[in-house]
Design a protein around this motif. Structure first.
Motif, PDB file in Angstrom:
ATOM      1  N   CYS A   1       0.795  -1.385  -0.017  1.00 48.31           N
ATOM      2  CA  CYS A   1       0.194  -0.047   0.125  1.00 48.31           C
ATOM      3  C   CYS A   1       0.939   1.318   0.046  1.00 48.31           C
ATOM      4  N   GLY A   2       2.161   1.371  -0.275  1.00 51.59           N
ATOM      5  CA  GLY A   2       3.137   2.325  -0.354  1.00 51.59           C
ATOM      6  C   GLY A   2       3.213   3.061  -1.067  1.00 51.59           C
ATOM      7  N   GLU A   3       3.408   3.981  -1.347  1.00 50.81           N
ATOM      8  CA  GLU A   3       3.271   5.026  -2.864  1.00 50.81           C
ATOM      9  C   GLU A   3       3.925   4.664  -4.135  1.00 50.81           C
ATOM     10  N   ALA A   4       5.819   3.457  -3.316  1.00 46.71           N
ATOM     11  CA  ALA A   4       6.232   3.424  -4.807  1.00 46.71           C
ATOM     12  C   ALA A   4       5.268   2.016  -5.155  1.00 46.71           C
ATOM     13  N   ALA A   5       5.127   1.172  -4.463  1.00 47.29           N
ATOM     14  CA  ALA A   5       4.575   0.107  -4.826  1.00 47.29           C
ATOM     15  C   ALA A   5       3.376   0.259  -6.050  1.00 47.29           C
ATOM     16  N   MET A   6       2.139   1.105  -5.441  1.00 48.78           N
ATOM     17  CA  MET A   6       0.958   1.665  -6.166  1.00 48.78           C
ATOM     18  C   MET A   6       1.429   1.907  -7.430  1.00 48.78           C
ATOM     19  N   ARG A   7       2.496   2.411  -7.368  1.00 43.00           N
ATOM     20  CA  ARG A   7       3.184   3.885  -8.349  1.00 43.00           C
ATOM     21  C   ARG A   7       3.170   2.468  -9.845  1.00 43.00           C
ATOM     22  N   LEU A   8       4.052   1.731  -9.125  1.00 43.47           N
ATOM     23  CA  LEU A   8       4.695   0.425 -10.309  1.00 43.47           C
ATOM     24  C   LEU A   8       3.012  -0.494 -10.466  1.00 43.47           C
ATOM     25  N   MET A   9       2.152  -0.706 -10.500  1.00 43.75           N
ATOM     26  CA  MET A   9       1.376  -1.365  -9.887  1.00 43.75           C
ATOM     27  C   MET A   9       0.248  -0.582 -10.991  1.00 43.75           C
ATOM     28  N   ARG A  10      -0.268   0.524 -10.956  1.00 41.39           N
ATOM     29  CA  ARG A  10      -1.031   1.500 -11.645  1.00 41.39           C
ATOM     30  C   ARG A  10      -0.466   1.930 -13.120  1.00 41.39           C
ATOM     31  N   ALA A  11       0.873   2.184 -12.727  1.00 42.92           N
ATOM     32  CA  ALA A  11       1.648   2.504 -14.379  1.00 42.92           C
ATOM     33  C   ALA A  11       1.353   1.173 -14.869  1.00 42.92           C
ATOM     34  N   ALA A  12       1.514  -0.439 -14.852  1.00 40.68           N
ATOM     35  CA  ALA A  12       1.050  -0.793 -15.138  1.00 40.68           C
ATOM     36  C   ALA A  12      -0.644  -1.436 -15.933  1.00 40.68           C
ATOM     37  N   ARG A  13      -1.480  -0.868 -14.963  1.00 37.20           N
ATOM     38  CA  ARG A  13      -2.420  -0.860 -15.386  1.00 37.20           C
ATOM     39  C   ARG A  13      -2.163  -0.017 -16.134  1.00 37.20           C
TER      40      ARG A  13
END
Length: 867
Positions: free
Chosen positions: A707-719
């Motif tokens: 739920c951190g910003e770094a992980a969320m940024r990676l997953m949203r960019a892929a989506r």
């Protein structure tokens, strides 16, 4: 003789620097010894003798007591009477604590005598002298009384340890042998110290690489050395060394036989103290940032029960994992279970249920030790029948915490709502019994979030969820849903759940053991009255709720869950796994240094190893993230294709200079450069539009967890990148591929032959609808000049070819022909009787109902099957 000389010389000249001091070699020379291994044998004998001298008085006293009539029985009775006064220790079930009483000093001394003595004698020489003396007595005895005398000698002289060292028959045989004059040890030294060191180092090297080494392989290596020396090979009668030699070799070098354990190389490489520490660091920083825990300063992890963190809301710290449970024996029982055989014809066969579908149990616990509502996924079914028994696990628990008293009300073993009612277990189904993305969202909405809200979940009191890195757990939809509800997710280190996950180390081993016992007990209960009807009943898949309910009724859930938190080093937060791995790595490094020093003392060519080569698992390192390899490889290939852009201007310049005048050469180069440019464009397009979904190995160590910003940024960019990707393939790749190895031209020629055969028939027989499916496929290729779509039925080809044949070959389509008879084996033949009388829509609603379609063969009786 050499041993006696050395003992006498040691009493006269104890110092090796004194005048007249004898060395081993000099003593052997004076005694007339002829051989090459005398120093080795003499050194071992004197070393063993020095150890025996420390127990000389004890050995002599015990030998005297054993020679006294009834002495052994008196010792045994005395020990028995003394041991009755001592309470028997309770067994913990762990290896090394079987519950046996502690040995008395006399028993320990006797055990030491058994280990160090030779059949109760201090040395083998004493034993051999006693045997020779007994043989002389037997030789002097008249025939007919030899066996009786031998039996008396064995009982009085050679049963000092309670067990006869030899048999009367063996003594009589030695007395009958005129050539017998001395009892000698069997075998002897074969290899030199250097040769044994080479063999031992070879074994250690293979084990450092985690390769299997078996005794036969070591004996083969030893025989290869012996075959280089013809004299030593003849001493073994051409048969080589025996298993007895290997036993001595293993004892001298500290080797032992153990059971083979399969090693997961990826897991072994990930299981390092650095990776475990990273998990604890990310969890600690995240809990402090969420204000879900407080740091405890000046805490030493060396203290028992020490904790670096104090979780403020332990009921909001949750760990989850799933496990497979099945009523079939191949999934729940291991081979080789011990059972009682009641007679000579009883072969140990046991009743079991075979072929039942697998199931998945989702188990979740909080930091207070409570069990969250479980979810059970029943396999082999799309939906559960309406009458399926959906029991609540731990609805009426039989056990609560034993440590709580009346002043502190007992904490319920499972999470309850505001009225004290336990939250219900959720039952669902899918064909594969797997926890996919849809089911984990279902678990979060039905089980997890209601339980956390009952424990006080809010923006001021966020929750922490720990689980492993299975890809279905790392979906963006699941993470965003939990984040909106103030639930923050943290992943354990990939491939280390066998150490860092309490479910795998503590909970599931206990749960599976009780589950297997409940399966056996239910089978026994169902077949308790077989004497009346002589029929055996096996379990069916609908018995799973009853087995699980009985299983959870046996568990002390609070204690089990608290032990799991402590085993993984989270509550209390003592980083237990990282500390233990660091200690193990330090011991391995020290052992490796000792092996290196020992190897330098062996006279052989040193092995030079490349420091940059990581050939063994002892060179532990963090693996690269394998999921990035595909994209990195494509980017590397792009760098190689960059030359295509520079080659084109050079080619144009050469053409202007008059080169490549031949048209064939010119066209070949143009085509090659065009293919390179086209390949480069396709790779760039794929890299720009095909963003890879992050894996657990990409995000487990990022700050803030999933739920951190770094992980969320990676997953949203892929989506976002996947949503923008073109859904339709290019026109040249959208065509059907046809059958494997098929030729479009051959299919077209065959279709033309089939069409010609139809045209040659009389007009009344030119009906293409009577053709088989494979012939209709060839007609489709002829008329369309392209491959047909895959997995199309015969009825589809008949319908599609109608318009095509009417447009291109109208004389083949005979409109007045009657409906052809359906060929046997076609998909429509099974509905022939139905279509003649009524449509599918007129079938009985009960027969077409979903509940009736979901009845398995295991639930039908024999009468239903016969009808």
């Amino acid at each position: 003789a050499a041993e006696a000389l050395l003992r006498e010389n040691y009493r006269e000249s104890p110092s090796k620097y004194a005048d007249g001091h004898l060395t081993y070699a000099e003593a052997l020379k004076r005694s007339g010894y002829i051989g090459t291994h005398g120093v080795v044998v003499l050194s071992k004998r004197l070393g063993a003798a020095r150890g025996r001298e420390e127990l000389g008085l004890v050995a002599n006293s015990l030998v005297d007591m054993s020679q006294t009539p009834g002495g052994t029985q008196e010792i045994a009775e005395g020990v028995h009477e003394e041991s009755d006064d001592q309470p028997r220790a309770a067994s913990s079930g762990r290896k090394g604590n079987s519950g046996r009483r502690k040995l008395t000093p006399e028993e320990r001394e006797r055990a030491e005598l058994v280990r160090r003595s030779v059949h109760g004698f201090q040395t083998f020489g004493d034993y051999a002298a006693a045997v020779l003396e007994a043989v002389e007595y037997i030789r002097e005895t008249e025939t007919g009384s030899k066996t009786a005398l031998a039996r008396t000698l064995v009982e009085s002289q050679f049963s000092r340890l309670g067990v006869a060292a030899l048999t009367p028959k063996y003594l009589v045989a030695l007395a009958s042998d005129d050539d017998f004059s001395e009892l000698r040890r069997r075998g002897g030294p074969i290899f030199t110290v250097e040769e044994e060191n080479i063999l031992a180092d070879k074994v250690r090297t293979k084990r450092e690489h985690f390769m299997a080494v078996r005794p036969k392989e070591v004996m083969r290596w030893a025989n290869e050395i012996l075959q280089l020396d013809a004299q030593r090979w003849e001493q073994t009668a051409g048969e080589g060394v025996t298993r007895g030699w290997y036993n001595g070799f293993a004892r001298r070098n500290g080797f032992k036989i153990t059971s083979k354990k399969n090693l997961d190389i990826v897991r072994a490489r990930w299981s390092t103290s650095a990776n475990a520490s990273k998990f604890y660091d990310v969890l600690c920083e995240g809990a402090l940032a969420l204000r879900a825990a407080e740091a405890l300063d000046n805490v030493s992890l060396a203290e028992e029960g020490a904790s670096q963190l104090c979780f403020l809301y332990p009921q909001l710290v949750v760990s989850m994992d799933e496990t497979a449970v099945s009523l079939s024996p191949d999934a729940t029982h291991t081979n080789g279970q011990a059972v009682i055989s009641a007679g000579p014809r009883d072969c140990g066969e046991t009743l079991h249920s075979k072929g039942l579908p697998g199931n998945t149990l989702v188990y979740a616990r909080n930091g207070a030790g409570q069990l969250l509502p479980s979810m059970v996924v029943c396999g082999g079914h799309k939906h559960l029948p309406d009458d399926f028994s959906r029991v609540d696990l731990l609805a009426n628990p039989s056990r609560v915490s034993d440590e709580l008293n009346d002043d502190d009300p007992a904490l319920p073993p499972n999470v309850v709502d505001l009225e004290g009612v336990p939250l219900k277990t959720h039952w669902t189904a899918n064909m594969k019994s797997s926890l996919n993305g849809t089911l984990i969202m279902e678990w979060a909405n039905i089980c997890l979030l209601p339980a956390l809200k009952a424990c006080g979940l809010s923006a001021e009191k966020p929750a922490i969820l720990l689980y492993d890195g299975v890809q279905t757990h790392v979906s963006l939809e699941f993470i965003e849903t939990l984040r909106e509800q103030n639930v923050h997710v943290f992943l354990r280190t990939p491939h280390m759940t066998a150490l860092l996950q309490g479910e795998d180390t503590v909970v599931f081993p206990v749960l599976k053991a009780h589950f297997n016992a409940c399966v056996d007990e239910l089978v026994a209960e169902r077949n308790a009255s077989t004497e009346d009807n002589h029929l055996l009943q096996e379990l069916v898949w609908t018995d799973l709720p009853e087995v699980l309910r009985n299983t959870f009724a046996r568990l002390n859930v609070l204690k089990l869950n608290l032990d799991a938190w402590a085993a993984e080093g989270v509550i209390p937060f003592d980083r237990r796994i990282a500390v233990q791995l660091a200690l193990d790595e330090a011991e391995q490094a020290e052992a490796a240094a000792e092996r290196m020093i020992r190897s330098l003392t062996v006279s052989r060519v040193p092995v030079i190893r490349d420091e940059n080569a990581l050939n063994t698992l002892s060179s532990r390192y963090l693996l690269p993230r394998f999921s990035l390899k595909a994209q990195n490889s494509l980017r590397a290939s792009l760098r190689g294709l960059d030359d295509a852009a520079t080659l084109q201007p050079r080619f144009d310049a050469l053409v202007e200079q008059g080169k490549f005048a031949d048209a064939t050469e010119h066209d070949f180069v143009v085509e090659a450069l065009g293919k390179l440019s086209h390949t480069r464009e396709n790779i760039e397009l794929w890299l720009s539009t095909s963003a890879r979904t992050p894996r657990a190995s990409d995000v487990w160590d990022l700050p803030g967890g999933l739920c951190g910003e770094a992980a969320m940024r990676l997953m949203r960019a892929a989506r976002d990148a996947n949503e923008q990707r073109q859904q339709q393939r290019p026109d040249d790749r959208h065509r059907a591929r046809g059958p494997r190895g098929g030729s479009l031209e051959e299919y077209s020629i065959a279709g033309d032959a089939i069409m010609s055969d139809l045209l040659s028939k009389p007009p009344g027989e030119r009906d293409y609808r009577t053709l088989a499916k494979k012939d209709l496929e060839k007609l489709y290729v002829l008329l369309v000049n392209d491959w047909f779509p895959a997995q199309m039925s015969r009825a589809w080809f008949v319908e599609v070819l109608k318009d095509l044949i009417e447009a291109q070959y109208p004389e083949v389509l005979f409109m007045d022909a009657p409906e052809p008879e359906i060929q046997p084996g076609s998909p429509m033949s099974q509905l022939g009787d139905v279509t003649e009388s009524e449509s599918l829509g007129d079938l009985d609603a009960d027969i077409a109902s979903e509940a009736a379609a979901d009845v398995s063969m295991a639930e039908r009786s024999m009468s239903d099957i016969l009808v």
